[in-house]
Design a protein around this motif. Structure first.
Motif, PDB file in Angstrom:
ATOM      1  N   TRP A   1      17.864 -12.823 -27.042  1.00  0.00           N
ATOM      2  CA  TRP A   1      16.974 -11.831 -26.422  1.00  0.00           C
ATOM      3  C   TRP A   1      16.450 -10.816 -27.450  1.00  0.00           C
ATOM      4  O   TRP A   1      15.260 -10.482 -27.466  1.00  0.00           O
ATOM      5  CB  TRP A   1      17.717 -11.145 -25.271  1.00  0.00           C
TER       6      TRP A   1
ATOM      7  N   ARG B   1      12.589 -10.031 -28.605  1.00  0.00           N
ATOM      8  CA  ARG B   1      11.984  -8.691 -28.576  1.00  0.00           C
ATOM      9  C   ARG B   1      11.392  -8.345 -29.940  1.00  0.00           C
ATOM     10  O   ARG B   1      10.298  -7.773 -30.025  1.00  0.00           O
ATOM     11  CB  ARG B   1      13.040  -7.653 -28.183  1.00  0.00           C
TER      12      ARG B   1
ATOM     13  N   ASN C   1      20.742 -11.617 -22.139  1.00  0.00           N
ATOM     14  CA  ASN C   1      20.713 -10.165 -22.314  1.00  0.00           C
ATOM     15  C   ASN C   1      22.086  -9.514 -22.150  1.00  0.00           C
ATOM     16  O   ASN C   1      22.177  -8.336 -21.847  1.00  0.00           O
ATOM     17  CB  ASN C   1      19.726  -9.523 -21.335  1.00  0.00           C
TER      18      ASN C   1
ATOM     19  N   ASP D   1       9.096 -11.449 -25.857  1.00  0.00           N
ATOM     20  CA  ASP D   1      10.085 -11.242 -24.803  1.00  0.00           C
ATOM     21  C   ASP D   1       9.522 -11.457 -23.406  1.00  0.00           C
ATOM     22  O   ASP D   1      10.233 -11.282 -22.413  1.00  0.00           O
ATOM     23  CB  ASP D   1      10.740  -9.857 -24.923  1.00  0.00           C
TER      24      ASP D   1
END
Ligand SMILES: [Zn+2]
Length: 525
Positions: free
Chosen positions: A416, A420, A52, A425
């Motif tokens: 990441w 999502r 992230n 996620d």
């Protein structure tokens, strides 16, 4: 446990322990671990890129239990002394560990040139070798892809995890009732989402309404149509693919095409496509980007798939073609208007210059979209326009850096953000305890050079025989050499390690065999 059995078990443990005291050679370790599912895998001494965009940390040990990351920390803290009980160990000293890459735009191909088979394992190996652990197929052979999805999930094939987004059938020609019935049926048959291409507004309204009712995610290739990114954003599409439809929403009036334009002719289509961002009004482009952000539309730009348009010579001369380009794909790439994306006939300096200008405006738009909070992901759409599976996603990451993102942000796009986009996620996209063990062990630090993720490896500087950063201080008498290094060493999917040099050797063998076959079958012609 009876006494004798207990004694035998202890003896076996001791034997294991003694064997472990003399570590196997890297080659022995690779052969023993490749494509086998260990119950408990320990990755030692890893520097971690989390996913992230927070800074890397480490070195730490990562324990993977039954395919899930169960522990990350320093060795001395490992619960139960994981090293003693691990049935597989990988030393990641000097290496970086990051989440597996999510390729958010790809297609499975078993043939490119009609009549020249291309084994599906060729593409699977290349994607795994490039670090792709999850692949979103946006349009393909639905039944086959569903079968491969199940086989990948059961680990009976060597393949990334697959999500299947079929093309909306009869989206253009069907009545709203027919379109809705088809979507309900495909959802029943296991579609993970829908791929939409080129729609009129009323058709799109029916599709999006049904998709929302059923909770299906949607990806769109907008093309040049009645609908633009504005319509798709208003109607709540999940992701916009490629460059299409965004500049078109910011043009005053319509696209300025010459009167002899035919969209069916790909020389016209791709030549003129390179002029669209220059035709957009910058103020209106900001507004459409604002709307996309506000409506939570993701953008999957697939920069790498159009790169040949701005630099054909670069695209045609990629060094990995020599050993890894399958003859079926090689034939497909050659200029032919029968093959999608093979539109290079007398491609001009002006067409390249316009495409370069297009990339500058388009990349700035993607950068602005992300700055304002938009979700950017990485897809390669390879198998067309001189882009090879795997190498395409690696190049995609480099082009995100060219668009103005730091390498750490680029890796976030590839991991990441991809998780999502897919709604996964809660389990993939981060190196996190409790998450699925989709991990890459990279030879070197990809934040120093994203090219280290290329399956072909990268140029590295050797200082006295050791790879170093090329800004490293030099002393008198130091020996500086150009060398090769990098590459992903291990791609781990669901806790199963795949040895990348082994995958690439298999690809090379497939290509050599296919070339021999081609030489034999064309010899008599
Ligand atoms: Zn595509």
């Amino acid at each position: 446990m009876n006494g004798l059995f207990k004694a035998l078990a202890i003896a076996a443990l001791l034997t294991f322990g003694m064997a472990a005291a003399q570590p196997p050679s890297p080659a022995q370790n690779a052969a023993a671990l490749h494509a086998r599912a260990p119950r408990r895998l320990v990755i030692k001494n890893a520097m971690v890129i989390y996913g992230n965009a927070k800074p890397p940390y480490g070195p730490v040990d990562i324990v993977v239990q039954d395919g899930v990351i169960s522990y990350i920390g320093t060795t001395s803290d490992v619960p139960g002394g994981a090293r003693a009980t691990a049935d597989a160990t990988i030393d990641a000293g000097g290496k970086y560990v990051m989440p597996g890459i999510v390729n958010t735009h790809m297609h499975w191909h078993e043939e490119r040139q009609p009549g020249v088979a291309q084994p599906i394992q060729y593409e699977r190996n290349l994607y795994l070798a490039a670090g792709v652990t999850t692949a979103r197929e946006v349009g393909g052979d639905f039944d086959k892809s569903k079968r491969w999805q199940a086989e990948s999930n059961a680990h009976t094939i060597v393949s990334p995890r697959i999500l299947v987004y079929p093309f909306v059938s009869k989206g253009r020609s069907g009545s709203p009732a027919e379109i809705r019935a088809w979507i309900r049926d495909i959802k029943q048959r296991g579609a993970d989402g829908l791929k939409i291409i080129g729609m009129d507004r009323d058709q799109l309204e029916a599709i999006m309404d049904e998709a929302h009712t059923l909770g299906l995610r949607t990806a769109t290739h907008i093309a040049v149509e009645e609908t633009t990114a504005k319509d798709y954003a208003e109607l709540g599409v999940t992701s916009i693919e490629h460059f299409y439809g965004v500049a078109d929403a910011a043009i005053h009036g319509i696209q300025r095409f010459p009167p002899d334009m035919s969209y069916s002719n790909e020389i016209h289509r791709f030549g003129r496509a390179g002029e669209l961002y220059a035709q957009a009004d910058p103020g209106r482009l900001h507004q459409i980007i604002d709307l996309m952000v506000e409506k939570h539309v993701a953008w999957d730009p697939t920069f790498s798939i159009y790169e040949a348009s701005r630099d054909l010579q670069r695209a045609q001369g990629q060094p990995w073609f020599r050993d890894y380009l399958h003859p079926s794909l090689e034939e497909y790439f050659k200029g032919s208007l029968d093959n999608h994306g093979s539109y290079f006939f007398g491609w001009t300096s002006t067409q390249e210059a316009k495409w370069k200008q297009q990339y500058r405006i388009w990349m700035d738009a993607v950068r602005e979209f992300a700055n304002k909070g938009g979700l950017v992901t990485t897809g390669d759409d390879a198998g067309y326009i001189y882009s090879m599976y795997g190498f395409g996603i690696s190049r995609e990451l480099e082009l995100h850096e060219e668009a103005g993102f730091q390498p750490l942000e680029v890796i976030e796009h590839a991991t990441w953000n991809g998780a999502r986009l897919l709604g996964m996620d809660d389990r993939i996209g981060k190196v996190r305890e409790g998450f699925i063990a989709d991990l890459l062990i990279v030879n070197g630090n990809p934040l120093e050079n994203l090219k280290l993720l290329n399956p072909y490896g990268a140029d590295v500087m050797l200082l006295n025989g050791r790879p170093v950063q090329n800004y490293s201080p030099l002393g008198a008498g130091d020996k500086v050499q150009a060398g090769r290094g990098g590459g992903i060493e291990w791609t781990i999917k669901d806790g199963i390690p795949y040895h990348v040099p082994t995958l690439m050797r298999e690809v090379k063998d497939m290509v050599s065999r296919a070339r021999v076959h081609r030489a034999q079958t064309t010899a008599g012609q």
